[in-house]
Design a protein around this motif. Structure first.
Motif, PDB file in Angstrom:
ATOM      1  N   ALA A 191       0.826  -1.211   0.000  1.00  0.00           N
ATOM      2  CA  ALA A 191       0.000   0.000   0.000  1.00  0.00           C
ATOM      3  C   ALA A 191       0.858   1.259   0.000  1.00  0.00           C
ATOM      4  N   GLU A 192       1.935   1.265   0.759  1.00  0.00           N
ATOM      5  CA  GLU A 192       2.822   2.431   0.817  1.00  0.00           C
ATOM      6  C   GLU A 192       3.438   2.739  -0.544  1.00  0.00           C
ATOM      7  N   ARG A 193       3.573   1.711  -1.378  1.00  0.00           N
ATOM      8  CA  ARG A 193       4.217   1.884  -2.683  1.00  0.00           C
ATOM      9  C   ARG A 193       3.218   1.852  -3.829  1.00  0.00           C
ATOM     10  N   LYS A 194       1.934   1.831  -3.471  1.00  0.00           N
ATOM     11  CA  LYS A 194       0.847   1.868  -4.455  1.00  0.00           C
ATOM     12  C   LYS A 194       0.951   0.722  -5.464  1.00  0.00           C
ATOM     13  N   VAL A 195       1.276  -0.464  -4.947  1.00  0.00           N
ATOM     14  CA  VAL A 195       1.311  -1.693  -5.737  1.00  0.00           C
ATOM     15  C   VAL A 195       0.253  -2.634  -5.186  1.00  0.00           C
ATOM     16  N   SER A 196      -0.522  -3.253  -6.053  1.00  0.00           N
ATOM     17  CA  SER A 196      -1.548  -4.196  -5.609  1.00  0.00           C
ATOM     18  C   SER A 196      -0.883  -5.432  -5.010  1.00  0.00           C
ATOM     19  N   LEU A 197      -1.335  -5.830  -3.837  1.00  0.00           N
ATOM     20  CA  LEU A 197      -0.792  -7.033  -3.211  1.00  0.00           C
ATOM     21  C   LEU A 197      -1.013  -8.243  -4.108  1.00  0.00           C
ATOM     22  N   GLY A 198      -2.174  -8.310  -4.768  1.00  0.00           N
ATOM     23  CA  GLY A 198      -2.448  -9.423  -5.676  1.00  0.00           C
ATOM     24  C   GLY A 198      -1.468  -9.478  -6.826  1.00  0.00           C
ATOM     25  N   ALA A 199      -1.113  -8.328  -7.364  1.00  0.00           N
ATOM     26  CA  ALA A 199      -0.146  -8.293  -8.463  1.00  0.00           C
ATOM     27  C   ALA A 199       1.226  -8.767  -7.998  1.00  0.00           C
ATOM     28  N   ALA A 200       1.652  -8.297  -6.837  1.00  0.00           N
ATOM     29  CA  ALA A 200       2.954  -8.725  -6.310  1.00  0.00           C
ATOM     30  C   ALA A 200       2.962 -10.228  -6.050  1.00  0.00           C
ATOM     31  N   ALA A 201       1.855 -10.753  -5.522  1.00  0.00           N
ATOM     32  CA  ALA A 201       1.781 -12.182  -5.221  1.00  0.00           C
ATOM     33  C   ALA A 201       1.855 -13.029  -6.483  1.00  0.00           C
ATOM     34  N   LEU A 202       1.208 -12.586  -7.549  1.00  0.00           N
ATOM     35  CA  LEU A 202       1.210 -13.353  -8.794  1.00  0.00           C
ATOM     36  C   LEU A 202       2.546 -13.278  -9.529  1.00  0.00           C
ATOM     37  N   GLN A 203       3.184 -12.121  -9.487  1.00  0.00           N
ATOM     38  CA  GLN A 203       4.412 -11.934 -10.257  1.00  0.00           C
ATOM     39  C   GLN A 203       5.663 -12.396  -9.519  1.00  0.00           C
ATOM     40  N   PHE A 204       5.576 -12.519  -8.213  1.00  0.00           N
ATOM     41  CA  PHE A 204       6.726 -12.899  -7.389  1.00  0.00           C
ATOM     42  C   PHE A 204       7.360 -14.238  -7.776  1.00  0.00           C
ATOM     43  N   PRO A 205       6.591 -15.354  -7.909  1.00  0.00           N
ATOM     44  CA  PRO A 205       7.248 -16.665  -8.053  1.00  0.00           C
ATOM     45  C   PRO A 205       8.084 -16.820  -9.305  1.00  0.00           C
ATOM     46  N   LEU A 206       7.742 -16.112 -10.372  1.00  0.00           N
ATOM     47  CA  LEU A 206       8.393 -16.347 -11.659  1.00  0.00           C
ATOM     48  C   LEU A 206       9.848 -15.913 -11.702  1.00  0.00           C
ATOM     49  N   ALA A 207      10.292 -15.178 -10.686  1.00  0.00           N
ATOM     50  CA  ALA A 207      11.705 -14.786 -10.656  1.00  0.00           C
ATOM     51  C   ALA A 207      12.613 -15.974 -10.374  1.00  0.00           C
ATOM     52  N   HIS A 208      12.067 -17.031  -9.798  1.00  0.00           N
ATOM     53  CA  HIS A 208      12.908 -18.205  -9.534  1.00  0.00           C
ATOM     54  C   HIS A 208      13.071 -19.012 -10.823  1.00  0.00           C
ATOM     55  N   PRO A 209      14.290 -19.383 -11.171  1.00  0.00           N
ATOM     56  CA  PRO A 209      14.528 -20.058 -12.452  1.00  0.00           C
ATOM     57  C   PRO A 209      13.885 -21.437 -12.572  1.00  0.00           C
ATOM     58  N   ALA A 210      13.486 -22.056 -11.464  1.00  0.00           N
ATOM     59  CA  ALA A 210      12.830 -23.364 -11.552  1.00  0.00           C
ATOM     60  C   ALA A 210      11.352 -23.242 -11.881  1.00  0.00           C
ATOM     61  N   VAL A 211      10.770 -22.078 -11.658  1.00  0.00           N
ATOM     62  CA  VAL A 211       9.322 -21.904 -11.794  1.00  0.00           C
ATOM     63  C   VAL A 211       8.951 -21.637 -13.248  1.00  0.00           C
TER      64      VAL A 211
END
Length: 343
Positions: free
Chosen positions: A272-292
């Motif tokens: 909220a402090e950074r005006k980013v949707s928590l849902g968006a962060a949750a969905l985009q987070f895992p793909l940074a791992h090379p196994a995912v």
């Protein structure tokens, strides 16, 4: 057809390539809440129209309801798609709800009860039964479903693991080596059993629900690091931790403990402090791992799918991930989008 596009990633060393966003078929079958069949089918159709190519289902979901629904929606539209279902549960008919042996969370399931069986013959039968329920001749991925201590307890899991080790794994390998299916793996909620699976043999892809999310990175080491070494891909199911990240107060299919509630609140405040949707962060987070290779949410309706698509395509500034890396809110060593690693 929407103009939004999806990155595609290959599953391990197979010929299967899937969009990084998929569609899970559990909620569509009415887990916890009732669903409308026409709405569920419309959700699958909309996912196809948007360009999503990976779809997952299982015999357990609604005790056959999800497979029937998924097959009806995908029939005649399979070109370019990848479909997974699961083995480990056979379905036997029952006369009434009073005949059920296991408690469940399905609303209006079909009149069948699950029978756990991970033997060679049961896996071959389960595969054929799924083909019939789907009404499709091709299933691309088979996951061994819900084997592990979390589901069965220590003693019973040891017995069922013996079935998989003694003959069930051979059935999966035969199906893969004959080209009948393209990939094999496990679909579970606990990463520890996947380390046992590595000891059993080679696997292409694991569907791990809830254990590698913005909220929880318990599987980072040794599981995900071993996936890199063994060239196995990971589909991240349950990216919202069963609703915990959406403020539902539920985690692991039960009431969330206080430490989970506190962690969710901290992540909510950070976003909220950074005006980013928590849902968006949750969905985009895992793909940074090379196994995912894929993130697999389970929208219940077309409207929920639309919300997921908006989060998926939300532009998150690189600064957000850099600040998250030093926030202490994710485990040390976690790779984040933008090439940063949590401190």
């Amino acid at each position: 057809m929407a103009d939004r596009t999806f990155e595609k990633r290959r599953i391990a060393e197979t010929d299967l390539e899937i969009t990084t966003l998929g569609l899970g078929g559990a909620t569509l079958a009415g887990i916890f809440k009732p669903t409308d069949e026409m709405e569920s089918r419309a959700t699958i159709t909309r996912a196809l129209e948007e360009g999503i190519t990976y779809f997952d289902t299982a015999p357990q979901y609604g005790y056959g309801r999800s497979e029937h629904m998924m097959g009806n929606a995908l029939r005649g539209k399979r070109s370019g798609t990848v479909l997974s279902t699961k083995v480990g549960r056979l379905l036997r008919p029952i006369a009434s709800e009073a005949d059920r042996q296991y408690p469940h969370n399905w609303v209006d399931p079909l009149p069948f009860e699950q029978v756990y069986d991970y033997t060679y013959d049961a896996i071959m039968r389960s595969f054929e039964d799924s083909q019939q329920r789907l009404g499709l001749d091709k299933i691309d991925i088979l996951y061994v479903h819900d084997i592990g201590v979390m589901t069965h307890g220590e003693e019973e899991n040891a017995r069922l693991w013996g079935q998989l080790a003694d003959s069930g794994y051979r059935a999966l390998r035969e199906l893969r080596e004959s080209g009948v299916i393209g990939a094999i793996g496990l679909g579970v909620n606990e990463w520890e059993v996947l380390m046992d699976a590595f000891a059993l043999g080679d696997w292409d892809v694991f569907l791990l629900a809830g254990r590698y999310t913005l909220l929880e990175q318990t599987s980072l080491n040794p599981f995900l690091s071993t996936c890199i070494e063994r060239k196995a891909s990971v589909v991240c199911g349950g990216p919202f931790n069963g609703g915990a990240l959406m403020g539902a107060g539920v985690w692991n299919y039960a009431k969330a403990p206080q430490h989970i509630i506190d962690r969710v609140k901290a992540l909510e405040a950070f976003c909220a402090e950074r005006k980013v949707s928590l849902g968006a962060a949750a969905l985009q987070f895992p793909l940074a791992h090379p196994a995912v290779c894929n993130v697999l949410p389970g929208p219940r309706t077309v409207s929920e799918l639309e919300g997921i698509l908006e989060w998926w395509h939300e532009k998150i500034p690189a600064e957000f991930w850099a600040e998250l890396a030093s926030s202490g809110l994710v485990a040390e060593g976690t790779p984040l989008p933008g090439g940063v690693v949590a401190e």
